[in-house]
Design a protein around this motif. Structure first.
Motif, PDB file in Angstrom:
ATOM      1  N   ALA A 159       8.200  15.740  -3.436  1.00 17.85           N
ATOM      2  CA  ALA A 159       7.873  14.941  -2.255  1.00 17.85           C
ATOM      3  C   ALA A 159       9.124  14.850  -1.388  1.00 17.85           C
ATOM      4  O   ALA A 159      10.137  14.298  -1.817  1.00 17.85           O
ATOM      5  N   VAL A 160       9.054  15.402  -0.209  1.00 16.62           N
ATOM      6  CA  VAL A 160      10.181  15.354   0.719  1.00 16.62           C
ATOM      7  C   VAL A 160       9.926  14.194   1.670  1.00 16.62           C
ATOM      8  O   VAL A 160       8.951  14.200   2.422  1.00 16.62           O
ATOM      9  N   MET A 161      10.809  13.201   1.587  1.00 19.36           N
ATOM     10  CA  MET A 161      10.634  11.988   2.379  1.00 19.36           C
ATOM     11  C   MET A 161      12.000  11.537   2.890  1.00 19.36           C
ATOM     12  O   MET A 161      13.019  11.814   2.258  1.00 19.36           O
ATOM     13  N   PRO A 162      12.018  10.816   3.997  1.00 20.25           N
ATOM     14  CA  PRO A 162      13.302  10.356   4.532  1.00 20.25           C
ATOM     15  C   PRO A 162      13.880   9.207   3.705  1.00 20.25           C
ATOM     16  O   PRO A 162      13.201   8.634   2.845  1.00 20.25           O
ATOM     17  N   THR A 163      15.111   8.869   3.992  1.00 17.92           N
ATOM     18  CA  THR A 163      15.744   7.710   3.372  1.00 17.92           C
ATOM     19  C   THR A 163      14.885   6.481   3.653  1.00 17.92           C
ATOM     20  O   THR A 163      14.450   6.269   4.782  1.00 17.92           O
ATOM     21  N   GLY A 164      14.616   5.724   2.609  1.00 21.97           N
ATOM     22  CA  GLY A 164      13.786   4.532   2.768  1.00 21.97           C
ATOM     23  C   GLY A 164      12.301   4.834   2.807  1.00 21.97           C
ATOM     24  O   GLY A 164      11.493   3.948   3.066  1.00 21.97           O
ATOM     25  N   GLY A 165      11.919   6.076   2.523  1.00 24.08           N
ATOM     26  CA  GLY A 165      10.517   6.480   2.597  1.00 24.08           C
ATOM     27  C   GLY A 165       9.696   6.121   1.372  1.00 24.08           C
ATOM     28  O   GLY A 165       8.485   6.299   1.369  1.00 24.08           O
ATOM     29  N   ARG A 206       0.862  -1.189   0.000  1.00 22.59           N
ATOM     30  CA  ARG A 206       0.000   0.000   0.000  1.00 22.59           C
ATOM     31  C   ARG A 206       0.896   1.236   0.000  1.00 22.59           C
ATOM     32  O   ARG A 206       1.974   1.230   0.595  1.00 22.59           O
ATOM     33  N   PHE A 207       0.428   2.304  -0.653  1.00 22.17           N
ATOM     34  CA  PHE A 207       1.154   3.565  -0.563  1.00 22.17           C
ATOM     35  C   PHE A 207       1.028   4.065   0.865  1.00 22.17           C
ATOM     36  O   PHE A 207      -0.020   3.939   1.495  1.00 22.17           O
ATOM     37  N   ARG A 208       2.101   4.648   1.365  1.00 21.18           N
ATOM     38  CA  ARG A 208       2.086   5.107   2.748  1.00 21.18           C
ATOM     39  C   ARG A 208       2.585   6.543   2.843  1.00 21.18           C
ATOM     40  O   ARG A 208       3.350   6.999   1.997  1.00 21.18           O
ATOM     41  N   GLY A 209       2.138   7.219   3.869  1.00 22.28           N
ATOM     42  CA  GLY A 209       2.596   8.581   4.133  1.00 22.28           C
ATOM     43  C   GLY A 209       2.402   9.508   2.945  1.00 22.28           C
ATOM     44  O   GLY A 209       1.321   9.594   2.372  1.00 22.28           O
ATOM     45  N   VAL A 210       3.473  10.178   2.564  1.00 23.95           N
ATOM     46  CA  VAL A 210       3.454  11.162   1.484  1.00 23.95           C
ATOM     47  C   VAL A 210       3.269  10.494   0.116  1.00 23.95           C
ATOM     48  O   VAL A 210       2.844  11.136  -0.841  1.00 23.95           O
TER      49      VAL A 210
END
Length: 137
Positions: free
Chosen positions: A87-93, A66-70
């Motif tokens: 899209a600003v996301m952390p490493t592994g996001g 499933r798509f998650r978060g941002v």
């Protein structure tokens, strides 16, 4: 000052703005541009009408994915044809999924991905090639 300079450049380059007609007039389109536009519109329609989460599940081989978060709002923006999508996301996001899923599900488009690390470039290139996604460094 910037607005005036920008308007001058737009006029010089032949781009028109409301109330500022182009000094160069409308440029003639090359024959391939019409074909490219048709292809872009077909791909945009294909992306807009498909279930990208199901495409991601096929791509990853994980039916529970499933798509998650941002990822979810970013993927919907991509599906609507918004550009640019940031899209600003952390490493592994899951940032890579945002360009890989549309490329996997509806091949034929062009996406520019900026990857600052050589090792990460190699990793993304390998992953794209494994999925059959055309990738050029």
């Amino acid at each position: 000052m910037f607005r005036l300079s920008s308007t001058d450049w737009h006029q010089f380059l032949g781009f028109s703005a409301p109330g500022h007609p182009s000094i160069l007039g409308k440029r003639k389109r090359a024959p391939w541009e019409d074909e490219a536009e048709v292809s872009r519109m077909e791909r945009r329609h294909q992306l807009a009408t498909m279930d990208l989460e199901a495409a991601a599940q096929r791509m990853t081989g994980r039916p529970d994915m499933r798509f998650r978060g941002v990822q979810d709002p970013a993927m919907r923006a991509i599906q609507r044809g918004e550009s640019p999508v940031v899209a600003v996301m952390p490493t592994g996001g899951g940032k890579s999924m945002l360009f890989m899923v549309p490329a996997f599900a509806a091949p034929g488009g062009t996406t520019i991905v900026v990857v600052p690390l050589v090792a990460l470039q190699a990793n993304i290139t390998r992953r794209c090639q494994e999925l059959g996604i055309s990738c050029v460094l």
